[in-house]
Design a protein around this motif. Structure first.
Motif, short mmCIF file in Angstrom:
data_model
loop_
_atom_site.label_atom_id
_atom_site.label_comp_id
_atom_site.label_asym_id
_atom_site.label_seq_id
_atom_site.Cartn_x
_atom_site.Cartn_y
_atom_site.Cartn_z
N ALA A 53 37.40 16.52 36.80
CA ALA A 53 38.44 16.32 35.41
C ALA A 53 38.04 18.85 35.55
O ALA A 53 37.84 19.22 34.27
N ASP A 54 37.66 18.52 36.04
CA ASP A 54 37.10 20.16 36.13
C ASP A 54 38.87 21.09 36.30
O ASP A 54 39.87 20.53 36.82
N MET A 55 39.26 21.87 35.29
CA MET A 55 39.57 23.17 35.25
C MET A 55 39.51 24.26 36.04
O MET A 55 39.19 25.19 35.38
N HIS A 56 39.49 24.67 37.30
CA HIS A 56 38.45 26.60 37.51
C HIS A 56 39.66 26.96 37.56
O HIS A 56 40.03 28.48 38.17
N ASP A 57 41.79 27.03 38.25
CA ASP A 57 42.26 27.62 38.19
C ASP A 57 42.27 28.27 39.90
O ASP A 57 43.06 28.82 39.80
N ARG A 58 42.50 27.07 40.70
CA ARG A 58 41.84 27.97 42.33
C ARG A 58 42.05 26.46 43.32
O ARG A 58 41.98 25.55 42.97
N VAL A 59 42.86 26.83 44.16
CA VAL A 59 43.10 26.73 45.66
C VAL A 59 42.38 26.90 46.54
O VAL A 59 41.83 27.59 46.08
N LEU A 60 41.17 25.84 47.25
CA LEU A 60 41.00 26.14 48.39
C LEU A 60 42.21 25.65 49.46
O LEU A 60 42.88 24.62 49.92
N VAL A 61 42.45 26.76 51.02
CA VAL A 61 43.13 26.55 52.15
C VAL A 61 41.98 26.38 53.31
O VAL A 61 41.12 27.78 53.51
N ARG A 89 43.76 23.74 57.94
CA ARG A 89 44.68 24.32 57.40
C ARG A 89 44.91 22.95 56.09
O ARG A 89 46.14 22.89 55.83
N SER A 90 44.30 22.23 55.71
CA SER A 90 44.35 21.29 54.27
C SER A 90 44.39 22.53 53.14
O SER A 90 43.53 22.80 53.07
N VAL A 91 44.75 21.74 52.31
CA VAL A 91 44.95 22.14 51.13
C VAL A 91 44.57 21.77 50.23
O VAL A 91 45.14 20.76 49.84
N LEU A 92 43.17 22.33 49.53
CA LEU A 92 42.34 21.32 47.74
C LEU A 92 42.70 21.85 46.87
O LEU A 92 42.97 22.46 46.87
N GLY A 93 42.61 20.89 46.07
CA GLY A 93 43.28 21.17 44.48
C GLY A 93 44.39 21.78 44.30
O GLY A 93 45.11 22.61 43.33
N VAL A 94 45.52 21.05 45.23
CA VAL A 94 47.16 21.22 44.54
C VAL A 94 47.35 20.89 43.38
O VAL A 94 48.16 21.23 41.86
N SER A 95 46.47 19.73 42.19
CA SER A 95 46.92 19.23 40.67
C SER A 95 46.25 20.84 39.83
O SER A 95 46.93 20.70 38.52
N GLN A 96 45.82 22.19 40.56
CA GLN A 96 45.40 22.91 39.78
C GLN A 96 47.13 23.51 39.55
O GLN A 96 47.14 24.49 39.06
N LEU A 97 48.79 23.48 40.89
CA LEU A 97 49.31 23.93 40.63
C LEU A 97 50.07 23.74 39.59
O LEU A 97 50.82 24.34 39.35
N ARG A 102 40.98 18.40 37.98
CA ARG A 102 41.21 17.65 39.03
C ARG A 102 40.20 16.17 39.18
O ARG A 102 39.85 15.96 38.49
N THR A 103 40.99 15.35 40.26
CA THR A 103 40.80 14.02 39.85
C THR A 103 39.59 13.16 40.88
O THR A 103 39.41 12.28 41.49
N THR A 104 38.81 14.47 41.86
CA THR A 104 38.07 14.89 42.52
C THR A 104 37.00 15.56 43.07
O THR A 104 36.72 16.46 42.19
N ASP A 105 36.10 15.09 43.58
CA ASP A 105 34.64 16.19 43.47
C ASP A 105 35.01 16.56 44.94
O ASP A 105 35.71 15.90 46.12
N VAL A 116 39.91 30.66 49.02
CA VAL A 116 40.35 30.29 47.40
C VAL A 116 40.85 30.92 46.98
O VAL A 116 41.37 32.74 46.75
N VAL A 117 42.03 30.75 46.17
CA VAL A 117 43.29 31.30 45.66
C VAL A 117 42.95 30.48 44.51
O VAL A 117 43.46 29.65 43.42
N ALA A 118 43.76 32.06 43.20
CA ALA A 118 44.09 31.17 42.10
C ALA A 118 45.20 30.67 42.16
O ALA A 118 46.11 30.97 42.33
N ALA A 119 46.06 29.87 41.26
CA ALA A 119 46.76 29.14 41.55
C ALA A 119 47.54 29.91 40.80
O ALA A 119 48.82 29.06 40.94
#
Length: 261
Positions: A53-61, A89-97, A102-105, A116-119
Motif C-alpha cells: 500500500a506504499d506509494m513511493h514513486d520508485r522502481v528497483l532494478v 536483472r529483476s525489476v521490482l515496483g512495476v505498479s508504480q509505473l 504497492r501490492t507486496t512488501d 533505485v529509479v524515479a518511476a
C-alpha cells in the motif's frame, strides 16, 4: 548506503547502463535516467524496503544479491507468504509505473544492491520506447504465470512434494560441486512459500530423504547426493501417497490462516 560491488568505479551513465543491461529496461536513455536514480545497497536488518500500500514513486532494478517479495496480512499475528525471490536483472515496483499502490512488501535477502529509479522518469522514457513497454509486459506475464503455477500446486499437491519441487527449482541457482549442492534457503522460507511451518518442512523432508542426503543447516540446504535428490523429485508424479516413501502422514499441515473454534 554503499554502492553495490562491480559498478562502483564507473561514471553515473555507465553505472545505469551496466545495471539495465540484460533487463527488460535495456535500451532506455541511460543519460536521462542517470539524473533520476541512485545505486544503493540493502541489508535485511534495515527492515522492509517498501511495504504493501506504499506509494513511493520508485522502481528497483536488482544489480546483485536477492530480494524477498512478501505478502503479509494486515493482522500483526498473521503469517506472511513468501511469493518469490527477485534476483539480478529483476525489476521490482512495476505498479508504480501505473501510479498504483504497492501490492507486496520487499526485503533484502539477506543483502542486495539495486538501482533505485524515479518511476516518473521511467514512465517518460518507456513512453518513447514501445518495445521496452512490451518487454515489461512479457516479463510481468512470466511472473504471473509462475505464481499461478504455485497456486495450482497449493490446491492440487500434497505438502511434501510441494516442498521438494520448490527446492528443485532453486538447485540450479545454488552452488553445485560434483554431486553436491548448496542452496540458500532456510526452513522458514520454505514454509512461507508452501503454506506450512518449519516443523512441517522438516518432517516432510525426512519422509522423502535421509539427512545424509539432504539437510538444512544455518539457513542453507545441503544436498549431499544431487543425483538421488533429482531421482526422488522425478518420481513424485508416480507416488500416490507421501507415506509410501516414509512415515510422513498423508495430510496437509495445519492451516495458519484458519481460526480455531
Amino acid at each position: 548506503m554503499s554502492v553495490p560491488a562491480g559498478v562502483a568505479g564507473r561514471d553515473p551513465v555507465a553505472r545505469v547502463r551496466a545495471c539495465l543491461e540484460g533487463t527488460v529496461l535495456a535500451g532506455l536513455d541511460c543519460e536521462a535516467l542517470a539524473r533520476e536514480c541512485e545505486l544503493r545497497a540493502f541489508v535485511d536488518g534495515d527492515g522492509s524496503i517498501w511495504e504493501r500500500a506504499d506509494m513511493h514513486d520508485r522502481v528497483l532494478v536488482v544489480a546483485h544479491g536477492r530480494f524477498r517479495v512478501v505478502r503479509r496480512a494486515r493482522r500483526p499475528s498473521a503469517p506472511r507468504v513468501l511469493l518469490r525471490f527477485a534476483y539480478e536483472r529483476s525489476v521490482l515496483g512495476v505498479s508504480q509505473l501505473v501510479e498504483q499502490t504497492r501490492t507486496t512488501d520487499v526485503f533484502a535477502a539477506p543483502r542486495g544492491g539495486a538501482l533505485v529509479v524515479a518511476a516518473a522518469a521511467l514512465r517518460t522514457q518507456i513512453a518513447k520506447s514501445p518495445s521496452v513497454a512490451f518487454a515489461l509486459l512479457r516479463d510481468q506475464r512470466r511472473v504471473m504465470a509462475d505464481l499461478l503455477s504455485e497456486i495450482e500446486a497449493l490446491r492440487t499437491e500434497k505438502f511434501g512434494p510441494r516442498v521438494l519441487r520448490c527446492i528443485a527449482r532453486f538447485v540450479d541457482r545454488g552452488q553445485i560441486v560434483g554431486n553436491r549442492a548448496r542452496v540458500e534457503l532456510c526452513q522458514r522460507e520454505l514454509a512461507e512459500m508452501n503454506g506450512g511451518s518449519p516443523p512441517d518442512v522438516s518432517k516432510a523432508l525426512r519422509a522423502f530423504l535421509p539427512t545424509t542426503v539432504l539437510a538444512c543447516r544455518n539457513g542453507v540446504i545441503h544436498i549431499e547426493d544431487v543425483a538421488q535428490f533429482r531421482r526422488v523429485v522425478n518420481d513424485l508424479d508416480r507416488v500416490d501417497r507421501v507415506d509410501r516413501v516414509g512415515n510422513f502422514q498423508d495430510r496437509e499441515p495445519s492451516d495458519p490462516w484458519r481460526k480455531q473454534g
